[in-house]
Design an enzyme around this catalytic site. Structure first.
Site, short mmCIF file in Angstrom:
data_model
loop_
_atom_site.label_atom_id
_atom_site.label_comp_id
_atom_site.label_asym_id
_atom_site.label_seq_id
_atom_site.Cartn_x
_atom_site.Cartn_y
_atom_site.Cartn_z
N PHE A 25 -52.37 39.23 -12.06
CA PHE A 25 -50.77 39.13 -12.14
C PHE A 25 -50.59 37.59 -12.60
O PHE A 25 -51.39 36.62 -12.24
CB PHE A 25 -50.33 39.26 -10.64
CG PHE A 25 -50.09 40.48 -9.83
CD1 PHE A 25 -49.06 40.89 -10.04
CD2 PHE A 25 -51.25 40.89 -9.45
CE1 PHE A 25 -48.87 42.35 -9.43
CE2 PHE A 25 -51.06 42.46 -8.79
CZ PHE A 25 -49.73 42.90 -8.95
N ASP A 26 -49.54 37.57 -13.47
CA ASP A 26 -48.99 36.26 -13.68
C ASP A 26 -48.27 35.80 -12.43
O ASP A 26 -48.02 36.63 -11.27
CB ASP A 26 -47.97 36.40 -14.93
CG ASP A 26 -47.17 35.08 -15.10
OD1 ASP A 26 -47.65 34.05 -15.15
OD2 ASP A 26 -45.92 35.00 -15.23
N LEU A 27 -48.02 34.52 -12.25
CA LEU A 27 -47.13 33.93 -11.14
C LEU A 27 -45.84 33.75 -11.09
O LEU A 27 -45.09 34.51 -10.63
CB LEU A 27 -47.91 32.52 -10.56
CG LEU A 27 -47.36 32.06 -9.11
CD1 LEU A 27 -47.79 32.92 -8.12
CD2 LEU A 27 -48.32 30.69 -8.97
N ASP A 28 -45.49 32.76 -11.85
CA ASP A 28 -44.19 32.33 -12.17
C ASP A 28 -43.39 33.67 -12.85
O ASP A 28 -43.79 33.91 -13.89
CB ASP A 28 -43.95 31.20 -12.86
CG ASP A 28 -44.33 29.81 -12.14
OD1 ASP A 28 -44.56 29.97 -10.87
OD2 ASP A 28 -44.74 28.86 -13.08
#
Length: 233
Positions: A25-28
């Site tokens: 998963f990317d965060l932002d």
């Protein structure tokens, strides 16, 4: 259209998505909405450097790409100035901005589902690891993740292709059974550069046009659509 996409379009998403035992998963813009913290930190940095300070709405382009590159692209800075701006940015961000992230609705339910299905979950973000780990802990998502992987404070591994390569190697991840989820083209380009599948989401900060141009396996406009991609029909 590849076999995975064809199968999902035909309603066979359970068979396809269960193949992916590891989810990155990317965060932002994917797990959390970071707009307030990032834009206020950018404004602080520009103010400290006696530069024009735009409204927050004009600073959304800073969400996603490596920070020093954004200062160079959007503020006309040279590399030395950009890294000074990054240092100023971090003065605000580590003190306050970290705590100005808001979870997108449905994310805890999504992670609980994936965990219950037995998948391994990792955060893979261009944000420095020390900040990313603090954010994940603050929004109480750390229990779902096997690891939080980000860049170094000196900018190393901020390129998404480089970062994902490191995550894959360091955690002995099977590329054929891994999917990357993100809201910007950098996430999808990084996935493709490492031979892994990708899903683009439309509720973050990348436009649908930006995401579809990179040809992800799936485009999910909402968290609900993303959840549905991983459950039986």
């Amino acid at each position: 259209m590849n076999k995975a996409v064809t199968a999902i379009v035909n309603g066979d998403n359970e068979k396809v998505m269960m193949n992916y035992t590891t989810v990155l998963f990317d965060l932002d813009g994917t797990l959390t909405d970071p707009k307030m913290g990032i834009t206020r930190a950018v404004q602080y940095a520009l103010e400290q450097m006696d530069m024009e300070v735009p409204d927050a709405a004009k600073l959304e382009a800073f969400i996603g790409p490596p920070l020093h590159l954004s200062f160079m692209e959007h503020c006309g800075m040279n590399e030395t100035e950009a890294w000074e701006a990054v240092m100023r940015y971090r003065e605000y961000y580590q003190r306050t901005g970290i705590y100005e992230n808001q979870l997108y609705g449905g994310i805890p339910e999504l992670l609980q589902l994936l965990h219950r299905q037995g998948r391994k979950l990792y955060v893979a973000t261009s944000k420095p690891t020390v900040f990313a780990a603090a954010i994940v802990e603050n929004v109480q998502l750390n229990r779902w993740f096997n690891g939080v992987c980000g860049s170094e404070l000196d900018g190393a591994r901020s390129d998404k292709t480089e970062l994902l390569r490191a995550v894959i190697v360091e955690n002995d991840i099977d590329r054929d059974r891994t999917v990357m989820i993100g809201d910007r083209k950098y996430d999808l380009i990084g996935a493709r550069g490492n031979g892994i599948a990708s899903i683009g989401v439309g509720y973050g900060y990348g436009s649908e046009e930006e995401i579809r141009k990179e040809r992800p396996m799936l485009y999910c406009p909402t968290v609900k659509h993303l959840i549905n991609a991983f459950v039986s029909l």
